[in-house]
Design a protein around this motif. Structure first.
Motif, PDB file in Angstrom:
ATOM      1  N   UNK A 206      45.086  60.138  82.934  1.00  0.00           N
ATOM      2  CA  UNK A 206      43.708  60.549  82.649  1.00  0.00           C
ATOM      3  C   UNK A 206      43.424  60.087  81.221  1.00  0.00           C
ATOM      4  N   UNK A 207      42.753  58.960  81.102  1.00  0.00           N
ATOM      5  CA  UNK A 207      42.630  58.319  79.800  1.00  0.00           C
ATOM      6  C   UNK A 207      41.644  59.057  78.902  1.00  0.00           C
ATOM      7  N   UNK A 208      41.736  58.771  77.618  1.00  0.00           N
ATOM      8  CA  UNK A 208      40.850  59.413  76.640  1.00  0.00           C
ATOM      9  C   UNK A 208      39.441  58.830  76.716  1.00  0.00           C
ATOM     10  N   UNK A 209      38.538  59.477  76.020  1.00  0.00           N
ATOM     11  CA  UNK A 209      37.123  59.130  76.092  1.00  0.00           C
ATOM     12  C   UNK A 209      36.325  60.201  76.794  1.00  0.00           C
ATOM     13  N   UNK A 210      37.032  61.223  77.301  1.00  0.00           N
ATOM     14  CA  UNK A 210      36.363  62.287  78.029  1.00  0.00           C
ATOM     15  C   UNK A 210      35.423  63.085  77.134  1.00  0.00           C
ATOM     16  N   UNK A 211      35.627  63.008  75.817  1.00  0.00           N
ATOM     17  CA  UNK A 211      34.755  63.750  74.898  1.00  0.00           C
ATOM     18  C   UNK A 211      33.312  63.253  74.967  1.00  0.00           C
ATOM     19  N   UNK A 212      33.102  62.046  75.529  1.00  0.00           N
ATOM     20  CA  UNK A 212      31.740  61.538  75.698  1.00  0.00           C
ATOM     21  C   UNK A 212      30.929  62.389  76.677  1.00  0.00           C
ATOM     22  N   UNK A 213      31.638  63.130  77.555  1.00  0.00           N
ATOM     23  CA  UNK A 213      30.938  63.981  78.516  1.00  0.00           C
ATOM     24  C   UNK A 213      30.634  65.314  77.836  1.00  0.00           C
ATOM     25  N   UNK A 230      47.610  65.287  79.011  1.00  0.00           N
ATOM     26  CA  UNK A 230      46.182  65.554  79.018  1.00  0.00           C
ATOM     27  C   UNK A 230      45.522  64.720  77.922  1.00  0.00           C
ATOM     28  N   UNK A 231      44.295  64.246  78.148  1.00  0.00           N
ATOM     29  CA  UNK A 231      43.635  63.459  77.097  1.00  0.00           C
ATOM     30  C   UNK A 231      43.481  64.284  75.822  1.00  0.00           C
ATOM     31  N   UNK A 232      43.856  63.672  74.701  1.00  0.00           N
ATOM     32  CA  UNK A 232      43.861  64.392  73.433  1.00  0.00           C
ATOM     33  C   UNK A 232      42.491  64.809  72.952  1.00  0.00           C
ATOM     34  N   UNK A 233      41.425  64.168  73.465  1.00  0.00           N
ATOM     35  CA  UNK A 233      40.079  64.486  72.987  1.00  0.00           C
ATOM     36  C   UNK A 233      39.334  65.429  73.924  1.00  0.00           C
ATOM     37  N   UNK A 234      40.056  66.089  74.824  1.00  0.00           N
ATOM     38  CA  UNK A 234      39.378  66.939  75.801  1.00  0.00           C
ATOM     39  C   UNK A 234      38.638  68.091  75.143  1.00  0.00           C
ATOM     40  N   UNK A 235      39.063  68.460  73.947  1.00  0.00           N
ATOM     41  CA  UNK A 235      38.375  69.536  73.236  1.00  0.00           C
ATOM     42  C   UNK A 235      36.962  69.182  72.829  1.00  0.00           C
ATOM     43  N   UNK A 236      36.581  67.904  72.938  1.00  0.00           N
ATOM     44  CA  UNK A 236      35.221  67.499  72.610  1.00  0.00           C
ATOM     45  C   UNK A 236      34.207  67.945  73.646  1.00  0.00           C
ATOM     46  N   UNK A 237      34.673  68.351  74.830  1.00  0.00           N
ATOM     47  CA  UNK A 237      33.761  68.853  75.869  1.00  0.00           C
ATOM     48  C   UNK A 237      33.499  70.334  75.602  1.00  0.00           C
ATOM     49  N   UNK A 238      32.689  70.594  74.602  1.00  0.00           N
ATOM     50  CA  UNK A 238      32.540  71.951  74.081  1.00  0.00           C
ATOM     51  C   UNK A 238      31.919  72.915  75.081  1.00  0.00           C
ATOM     52  N   UNK A 239      31.223  72.406  76.098  1.00  0.00           N
ATOM     53  CA  UNK A 239      30.548  73.286  77.052  1.00  0.00           C
ATOM     54  C   UNK A 239      31.391  73.572  78.293  1.00  0.00           C
ATOM     55  N   UNK A 240      32.624  73.035  78.335  1.00  0.00           N
ATOM     56  CA  UNK A 240      33.474  73.231  79.510  1.00  0.00           C
ATOM     57  C   UNK A 240      33.700  74.717  79.776  1.00  0.00           C
ATOM     58  N   UNK A 241      33.428  75.105  81.035  1.00  0.00           N
ATOM     59  CA  UNK A 241      33.693  76.476  81.446  1.00  0.00           C
ATOM     60  C   UNK A 241      34.887  76.551  82.392  1.00  0.00           C
ATOM     61  N   UNK A 242      35.057  75.529  83.216  1.00  0.00           N
ATOM     62  CA  UNK A 242      36.155  75.528  84.187  1.00  0.00           C
ATOM     63  C   UNK A 242      36.928  74.233  84.069  1.00  0.00           C
ATOM     64  N   UNK A 256      46.016  69.821  70.804  1.00  0.00           N
ATOM     65  CA  UNK A 256      45.447  70.751  69.833  1.00  0.00           C
ATOM     66  C   UNK A 256      43.941  70.925  70.012  1.00  0.00           C
ATOM     67  N   UNK A 257      43.276  69.857  70.470  1.00  0.00           N
ATOM     68  CA  UNK A 257      41.812  69.920  70.573  1.00  0.00           C
ATOM     69  C   UNK A 257      41.332  70.977  71.552  1.00  0.00           C
ATOM     70  N   UNK A 258      42.215  71.442  72.435  1.00  0.00           N
ATOM     71  CA  UNK A 258      41.798  72.416  73.433  1.00  0.00           C
ATOM     72  C   UNK A 258      41.357  73.736  72.806  1.00  0.00           C
ATOM     73  N   UNK A 259      41.794  73.997  71.580  1.00  0.00           N
ATOM     74  CA  UNK A 259      41.419  75.257  70.944  1.00  0.00           C
ATOM     75  C   UNK A 259      39.916  75.325  70.661  1.00  0.00           C
ATOM     76  N   UNK A 260      39.220  74.183  70.820  1.00  0.00           N
ATOM     77  CA  UNK A 260      37.772  74.164  70.590  1.00  0.00           C
ATOM     78  C   UNK A 260      36.973  74.544  71.841  1.00  0.00           C
ATOM     79  N   UNK A 261      37.666  74.790  72.959  1.00  0.00           N
ATOM     80  CA  UNK A 261      36.981  75.086  74.217  1.00  0.00           C
ATOM     81  C   UNK A 261      36.606  76.566  74.266  1.00  0.00           C
ATOM     82  N   UNK A 262      35.739  76.958  73.375  1.00  0.00           N
ATOM     83  CA  UNK A 262      35.397  78.376  73.256  1.00  0.00           C
ATOM     84  C   UNK A 262      34.570  78.893  74.422  1.00  0.00           C
TER      85      UNK A 262
END
Length: 948
Positions: A206-213, A230-242, A256-262
């Motif tokens: 699952x390549x990086x770049x997912x933060x664009x979503x 897991x893609x390292x930039x997944x924490x950029x999807x700040x609105x992820x609920x599930x 580490x970026x996952x800690x931003x998934x508030x």
């Protein structure tokens, strides 16, 4: 004729439409042509009338209020079948097309979006569409916002053209057979809010770049074959609920970026190979309601910060390598409904919030608590009854000591109580009657003593009562016979005494009853399950008697007359008297022996006469039912036991006058785990196969039997043996099948006489393998597990097509259980999946896949699954796997083919067989996948005539 006229109208529409109203003609014509190609069994489209000026009032059709053109077509759940016809392409102003929950077949029309540029929603989910998603489907999708092809039979790759649809908000391709990697442009769909690609065969990283979503709310990629981190930039999807990545092959630590998934409320990583510890920042995800890290390789202690997750209602950390204890901070997780930390290395005493010594009242909402298979110690809290919402309490396989608290009786919602494999002592408290919802009570492998409380009769929902390997004493309470739902009882290895209550024979749902190694005595109950109970289930009780233990009850005989030889008579007189009385004694013994022998002979004669009488009744019953037919036709008054009920699913052909030979030995053509098979002839001259069921002691009621058999009779497939009808009496049940003269696959493969006449060619073998796969896939699509797949249950018709028989027969048993299934299919040596040996593993369609894998190897090699040599036992699966590892797989192909086979097919087929026969169920493909693989393996027919 109507379809032909509509076709002409459609063909010449550009000319004729000029003479009628141009606003409505295209919409009416397009929908009528679409309807003409459908089957509508529930008449849902009855309002669609070609004579109407417009379709705006038709069911499922909505029009734009301004233009009066069709804007929405929603036919969800209309039970329609057929193809999605090109007539829909005439609906030029269509914005919503929703055809979900039907039975549409065929492939997806690549012109759908090209011709209907205004489409915003396309929902074709929950149908039977096949083929691939056309590469050009998304090339003109400027208006498309939502697309769903979920729950179909689609294969192939996800088109790269999907990345052109910049307006997409929702994509759902779940539950298909899509494979390959994610399209490289997937992460450029910046407006995407929901992406569901779960339950497919997708692979790669699952390549990086997912933060664009950055608008992404839901991401479901579970049940695929993704690898890597897991893609390292997944924490950029700040609105992820599930976020669900479960059941893949992912590894590494959490980025580490996952800690931003508030905003995340559900985080599921179950069934991967993640390592490391749970990071402290997990406590920052304060919106989490569900956290599932189960079945990974996480280790270390649980951080105190997890107590910050005050909204958490489900926490599953089971099957990892966690150590230490649960943090006391979890007392703040007051909304927790389910906690599963089983199969780890936790140790120490239970935290206060588990023992309820200091937890708030609001924590009492806990419904599932599973702490099993750890190293917890200490005693159960007397306050345990305060967990009054508990439904599952599993603390098995720990080091818990002390007694079972009486508060257990306050758990009125408790369904499963498992305290097995601990160090509990004391007695089973009578207060357990208060837990009246109990379905499973497991207390085995402890040090419990005292009597089994009679109050247990109040737990009327009990299906499993497992108390083995304790020190229980006293008699088995007669009240247990009142627990009419009981299926499994294990009281073995205790110190129970007295006799078994006779009323236990009335437990009609009983599947297993083990009282071995106690001090029981007296007669075994007679009737019901106890007529077929295994001797091992009552062994170790020397004073038990009955036919099962081969030990008759002691009888009272008169004592023999014995004279004292040392009387005051003279020697000669003494000698004379002694010898005289010796003769008398011998005579009395002889009389007793003769009397006993006569009694036995009379009994044998009586039983023989009764057997002859019963057989005559059965023969008359079979003959009488065979003289008539027709749907639900009863041959005689219901109160006459000599007559039964014959039902034929089609036609009215009965049996000829030779039907009295139906159950004769001469008509027998086979035997199996469920009964004996005979051949007979219908009045119309067609032969049928009759299976006389031998599971009468376990069979369901007539109403349930008929319902299940009629359901089986509705199943039609070219690779399944057709069920033509049935016959019922309370003592005799027959199933009527189509007759296939070529016999079984086992006969064709292993009968030497058959082989000398006709050796199966490679092309015939491949046809058999593919046909078996299709038949089995169809069964699984109908939610039917075969359970008893073997070469004797695969029949071959005159054209060489395989037909799977004996499917669905386990549905005639009251409950599908490991014990019953194993006893019914014990003849399937070598075909049985390993999960049958493990009572804790759920039996699924994957056990059929295992049997199919063995069948594949059997067909290719011509060898039996297990062969006994002079001084060795050869297991086919192991032999082929060893040949594969040594690079000699070609040598496994049946030598009688003399090398005349397609190597490019044979090797992949063998590999498929080995994968299907994997020891791990999750590694086996679904049967639909196996069909697709075989069709990919199959070489073009041209140039292969020499292989016939």
């Amino acid at each position: 004729m109507m379809q032909f006229l509509l076709f002409l109208l459609l063909l010449f529409a550009p000319i004729s439409v000029l003479s009628v109203d141009p606003v409505f003609n295209d919409d009416v014509l397009g929908l009528i042509v679409f309807k003409a190609g459908l089957q509508d069994p529930k008449a849902k489209l009855s309002t669609w009338n070609e004579d109407d000026d417009n379709p705006c009032k038709w069911d499922g059709v909505n029009c734009d209020p301004t233009t009066h053109r069709v804007s929405s077509l929603v036919l969800d759940g209309f039970s329609l079948s057929g193809h999605i016809d090109r007539g829909l392409l005439r609906l030029q102003f269509l914005r919503i097309l929703s055809l979900s929950k039907n039975n549409f077949t065929g492939s997806i029309n690549p012109d759908l979006l090209l011709r209907l540029g205004s489409l915003q929603v396309v929902d074709l989910s929950e149908n039977n569409l096949s083929g691939s998603i056309p590469e050009g489907f998304f090339r003109q999708c400027g208006s498309l916002r939502s697309v769903s092809f979920a729950n179909n039979n689609l294969s192939g790759k996800i088109p790269d053209s999907l990345s052109f649809c910049s307006s997409l908000v929702s994509v759902n391709f779940s539950s298909n057979h899509l494979y390959g990697k994610l399209p490289s442009g997937m992460w450029f769909l910046r407006g995407l809010q929901s992406l569901d690609l779960s339950n497919n065969l997708l692979e790669g990283e699952i390549h990086e770049g997912i933060e664009n979503l950055y608008d992404l709310r839901e991401l479901r990629l579970q049940k695929n074959r993704f690898i890597g981190r897991l893609p390292g930039d997944i924490g950029g999807c700040l609105l992820l609920k599930l976020l669900d990545f479960s059941d893949n092959f992912l590894s590494g630590t959490l980025p580490e970026s996952m800690q931003r998934l508030n905003s995340c409320t559900s985080l599921t990583l179950q069934g991967n190979s993640f390592t490391g510890s749970i990071p402290d920042w997990i406590g920052e995800l304060r919106s989490l309601e569900m956290l599932d890290f189960s079945a990974n390789r996480f280790s270390g202690w649980i951080p105190e910060s997890i107590g910050n997750l005050s909204s958490l209602n489900k926490l599953n950390l089971s099957r990892n390598q966690f150590t230490g204890n649960l943090p006391e901070s979890m007392v703040n997780c007051v909304k927790l409904l389910a906690l599963d930390i089983s199969h780890n290395q936790f140790e120490g005493y239970f935290p206060s919030w588990v023992s309820l010594t200091s937890s708030p009242a609001s924590y009492h909402s806990l419904q599932v608590l599973d702490l099993s298979s750890n190293a917890f110690s200490g005693e159960l809290s007397p306050n345990i009854g305060a967990h009054n919402s508990l439904q599952v309490l599993n603390m098995s396989t720990n080091n818990i000591s002390g007694s079972i608290p009486v508060g257990i009786g306050q758990l009125k919602s408790l369904y499963i109580l498992d305290l097995s494999n601990n160090k509990l002592n004391g007695s089973i408290p009578p207060e357990i009657e208060g837990a009246f919802s109990l379905g499973e009570l497991r207390l085995q492998n402890n040090f419990l003593s005292g009597k089994i409380p009679a109050q247990i009769k109040k737990c009327s929902s009990l299906t499993s009562l497992i108390l083995s390997h304790n020190k229980l004493t006293g008699s088995i309470p007669a009240a247990i016979a009142n627990l009419t739902n009981l299926q499994y009882v294990d009281l073995s290895w205790n110190e129970l005494s007295g006799s078994l209550p006779k009323d236990l024979a009335n437990l009609t749902r009983l599947l297993s009853f083990n009282v071995s190694y106690n001090h029981l005595q007296g007669e075994l109950p007679v009737g019901g399950f106890f007529n077929v109970i295994s001797p091992s289930s009552v062994s170790g009780n020397p004073s038990l008697c009955g036919s099962v233990v081969n030990h008759s009850s002691p009888s009272v005989h008169p004592k023999p007359i014995v004279l004292n030889p040392n009387s005051s008579y003279s020697n000669s007189s003494t000698s004379s008297l002694y010898h005289g009385h010796k003769k008398i004694i011998l005579s009395i013994s002889a009389l007793i022996a003769i009397g006993a022998a006569a009694f036995i002979i009379i009994g044998v004669v009586a039983i023989t006469v009764l057997n002859i009488h019963v057989r005559q009744k059965i023969s008359r019953s079979a003959a009488s039912f065979a003289l008539s037919g027709g749907e639900d036709y009863s041959c005689s008054p219901a109160n006459d036991p000599n007559y039964g009920k014959l039902v034929m699913f089609s036609g009215d052909a009965g049996f000829d006058d030779g039907a009295h030979n139906l159950l004769n030995k001469d008509s027998e053509i086979g035997r199996g785990g469920f009964g004996v098979v005979y051949r007979t002839v219908l009045r119309d001259g067609h032969s049928v196969a009759i299976k006389k069921l031998t599971v009468s002691g376990l069979i369901k009621s007539q109403e349930e039997f008929e319902r299940e058999v009629k359901n089986l009779g509705m199943i039609r497939h070219s690779n399944l043996v057709g069920l033509k009808g049935y016959y019922w009496t309370s003592s005799l049940q027959l199933l009527i099948y189509e007759y296939l003269s070529r016999g079984s696959l086992h006969k064709l493969l292993h009968d030497e006489d058959e082989y000398s006449r006709n050796i199966l060619s490679w092309r015939q073998r491949f046809k058999i393998i593919l046909g078996m796969a299709k038949g089995l896939a169809h069964l699984h699509q109908m939610n039917i597990i075969h359970y008893n797949l073997k070469s004797t249950n695969v029949l071959i018709d005159c054209s060489g097509e395989p037909k799977i028989g004996d499917f669905g027969l386990v549905r005639l048993l009251p409950v599908l259980d490991h014990c019953v299934l194993s006893s019914k299919i014990q003849s399937a040596l070598g075909y049985m999946a390993p999960e049958f040996a493990c009572r804790t593993v759920k039996i699924t369609e994957k056990c059929d896949v295992y049997g199919f894998g063995i069948l594949v190897l059997e067909v290719v090699t011509g060898k039996r699954p297990v062969e006994y040599m002079e001084d060795d036992v050869v297991v086919l699966c192991d032999m082929v796997r060893g040949a594969l590892e040594e690079g000699k797989v070609e040598q496994c192909v049946d030598s009688r083919l003399l090398g005349n086979f397609a190597v490019e097919e044979a090797i992949p087929v063998i590999k498929l067989g080995l994968i299907c026969a994997s020891q791990v169920p999750s590694n086996r493909p679904d049967m639909a996948e196996a069909v697709n693989i075989l069709e990919l393996i199959q070489c073009p027919s041209e140039g292969q005539e020499d292989l016939e």
